[in-house]
Design a protein around this motif. Structure first.
Motif, PDB file in Angstrom:
ATOM      1  N   GLY A 141      -0.003   7.063  28.466  1.00  0.00           N
ATOM      2  CA  GLY A 141      -0.102   7.849  27.238  1.00  0.00           C
ATOM      3  C   GLY A 141      -1.516   7.812  26.703  1.00  0.00           C
ATOM      4  N   TRP A 142      -1.645   7.995  25.409  1.00  0.00           N
ATOM      5  CA  TRP A 142      -2.955   7.980  24.770  1.00  0.00           C
ATOM      6  C   TRP A 142      -2.838   7.278  23.438  1.00  0.00           C
ATOM      7  CZ3 TRP A 142      -0.007  12.393  25.353  1.00  0.00           C
ATOM      8  CH2 TRP A 142       0.463  12.976  24.198  1.00  0.00           C
ATOM      9  N   GLN A 143      -3.996   6.891  22.912  1.00  0.00           N
ATOM     10  CA  GLN A 143      -4.025   6.226  21.617  1.00  0.00           C
ATOM     11  C   GLN A 143      -3.737   7.244  20.527  1.00  0.00           C
ATOM     12  OE1 GLN A 143      -7.778   4.234  21.164  1.00  0.00           O
ATOM     13  NE2 GLN A 143      -7.353   2.781  22.796  1.00  0.00           N
ATOM     14  N   ILE A 144      -3.101   6.777  19.479  1.00  0.00           N
ATOM     15  CA  ILE A 144      -2.688   7.669  18.404  1.00  0.00           C
ATOM     16  C   ILE A 144      -3.879   8.375  17.756  1.00  0.00           C
ATOM     17  CG2 ILE A 144      -2.727   5.914  16.602  1.00  0.00           C
ATOM     18  CD1 ILE A 144      -0.109   7.273  15.558  1.00  0.00           C
ATOM     19  N   MET A 145      -5.045   7.784  17.814  1.00  0.00           N
ATOM     20  CA  MET A 145      -6.231   8.392  17.187  1.00  0.00           C
ATOM     21  C   MET A 145      -6.835   9.506  18.044  1.00  0.00           C
ATOM     22  SD  MET A 145      -6.234   6.886  14.364  1.00  0.00           S
ATOM     23  CE  MET A 145      -7.749   7.496  13.698  1.00  0.00           C
ATOM     24  N   GLU A 146      -6.387   9.658  19.273  1.00  0.00           N
ATOM     25  CA  GLU A 146      -6.912  10.701  20.160  1.00  0.00           C
ATOM     26  C   GLU A 146      -6.198  12.034  19.888  1.00  0.00           C
ATOM     27  OE1 GLU A 146      -8.291   9.053  24.249  1.00  0.00           O
ATOM     28  OE2 GLU A 146      -6.353   8.106  23.782  1.00  0.00           O
ATOM     29  N   VAL A 147      -6.477  12.587  18.727  1.00  0.00           N
ATOM     30  CA  VAL A 147      -5.805  13.800  18.261  1.00  0.00           C
ATOM     31  C   VAL A 147      -5.995  14.953  19.241  1.00  0.00           C
ATOM     32  CG1 VAL A 147      -5.683  15.466  16.362  1.00  0.00           C
ATOM     33  CG2 VAL A 147      -6.057  13.038  15.879  1.00  0.00           C
ATOM     34  N   ARG A 148      -7.135  15.037  19.873  1.00  0.00           N
ATOM     35  CA  ARG A 148      -7.408  16.142  20.805  1.00  0.00           C
ATOM     36  C   ARG A 148      -6.446  16.149  21.991  1.00  0.00           C
ATOM     37  NH1 ARG A 148      -9.557  13.520  24.863  1.00  0.00           N
ATOM     38  NH2 ARG A 148     -10.900  11.749  24.566  1.00  0.00           N
ATOM     39  N   ARG A 149      -5.777  15.019  22.251  1.00  0.00           N
ATOM     40  CA  ARG A 149      -4.854  14.931  23.393  1.00  0.00           C
ATOM     41  C   ARG A 149      -3.419  15.307  23.021  1.00  0.00           C
ATOM     42  NH1 ARG A 149      -5.814   9.880  27.074  1.00  0.00           N
ATOM     43  NH2 ARG A 149      -4.474  11.161  28.382  1.00  0.00           N
ATOM     44  N   LEU A 150      -3.177  15.572  21.746  1.00  0.00           N
ATOM     45  CA  LEU A 150      -1.835  15.990  21.333  1.00  0.00           C
ATOM     46  C   LEU A 150      -1.506  17.339  21.954  1.00  0.00           C
ATOM     47  CD1 LEU A 150      -1.835  15.145  17.508  1.00  0.00           C
ATOM     48  CD2 LEU A 150      -0.509  14.022  19.292  1.00  0.00           C
ATOM     49  N   VAL A 154      -0.474  21.117  22.215  1.00  0.00           N
ATOM     50  CA  VAL A 154      -0.711  22.237  21.304  1.00  0.00           C
ATOM     51  C   VAL A 154       0.555  22.477  20.481  1.00  0.00           C
ATOM     52  CG1 VAL A 154      -1.239  24.695  21.149  1.00  0.00           C
ATOM     53  CG2 VAL A 154      -2.402  23.283  22.842  1.00  0.00           C
ATOM     54  N   GLY A 155       0.369  22.606  19.176  1.00  0.00           N
ATOM     55  CA  GLY A 155       1.499  22.870  18.287  1.00  0.00           C
ATOM     56  C   GLY A 155       2.349  21.650  17.967  1.00  0.00           C
ATOM     57  N   ALA A 156       1.878  20.455  18.330  1.00  0.00           N
ATOM     58  CA  ALA A 156       2.647  19.234  18.081  1.00  0.00           C
ATOM     59  C   ALA A 156       2.856  19.036  16.581  1.00  0.00           C
ATOM     60  CB  ALA A 156       1.925  18.027  18.668  1.00  0.00           C
ATOM     61  N   ASP A 157       4.044  18.616  16.210  1.00  0.00           N
ATOM     62  CA  ASP A 157       4.380  18.308  14.821  1.00  0.00           C
ATOM     63  C   ASP A 157       3.936  16.866  14.557  1.00  0.00           C
ATOM     64  OD1 ASP A 157       5.483  17.698  12.379  1.00  0.00           O
ATOM     65  OD2 ASP A 157       7.462  18.536  12.844  1.00  0.00           O
ATOM     66  N   ARG A 158       2.771  16.727  13.953  1.00  0.00           N
ATOM     67  CA  ARG A 158       2.194  15.395  13.736  1.00  0.00           C
ATOM     68  C   ARG A 158       3.093  14.518  12.884  1.00  0.00           C
ATOM     69  NH1 ARG A 158      -4.240  16.458  12.753  1.00  0.00           N
ATOM     70  NH2 ARG A 158      -4.584  17.613  14.660  1.00  0.00           N
ATOM     71  N   GLU A 159       3.687  15.098  11.862  1.00  0.00           N
ATOM     72  CA  GLU A 159       4.568  14.308  10.990  1.00  0.00           C
ATOM     73  C   GLU A 159       5.760  13.768  11.786  1.00  0.00           C
ATOM     74  OE1 GLU A 159       7.271  14.753   7.004  1.00  0.00           O
ATOM     75  OE2 GLU A 159       5.405  15.910   7.134  1.00  0.00           O
TER      76      GLU A 159
END
Length: 128
Positions: A98-107, A109-114
């Motif tokens: 996976g990736w670290q939670i701070m790596e927002v660019r890896r989310l 597309v359209g991911a519901d962050r909440e």
């Protein structure tokens, strides 16, 4: 697996850092009457300092946390330590892709962050 190895002398460096922060806070309190009282913060920092440099203790705590998350039915992954391969200065865990939670660019597309963060907040609240 994921292996974390502590640098030789890390505990000593942490002790020196804590002593320096203590000194700075004492000086701030002495020379600035409006300086906040940091004694509770410093006391807690000193308390957990030994936990930070004892990977065997971290492994034990992670096993307990993982069990608590499972018992509570929280859908949060937690790296599982492999205690037989852990020591005071070596922490070995099962690897989680996976990736670290701070790596927002890896989310995605359209991911519901909440929706992604809510289970993590629930887990932190449950373990606090």
């Amino acid at each position: 697996v994921c292996v974390k190895v502590q640098r030789r002398g890390a505990a000593s460096v942490l002790g020196t850092d804590l002593a320096t922060v203590d000194w700075i806070c004492r000086k701030a309190t002495r020379y600035h009457h409006n300086a906040p009282d940091s004694s509770d913060f410093l006391r807690e920092w000193h308390r957990v300092a030994n936990e930070l440099v004892d990977f065997k203790l971290q492994a034990s705590t992670a096993v307990q946390a993982s069990g608590a998350l499972r018992r509570l039915g929280l859908n949060v992954g937690c790296a599982t330590p492999l205690p037989e391969f852990c020591g005071r200065r070596v922490l070995t865990m099962a690897f989680i892709d996976g990736w670290q939670i701070m790596e927002v660019r890896r989310l995605p597309v359209g991911a519901d962050r909440e929706a992604l963060v809510r289970p993590l907040l629930d887990a932190f609240a449950a373990l606090a």
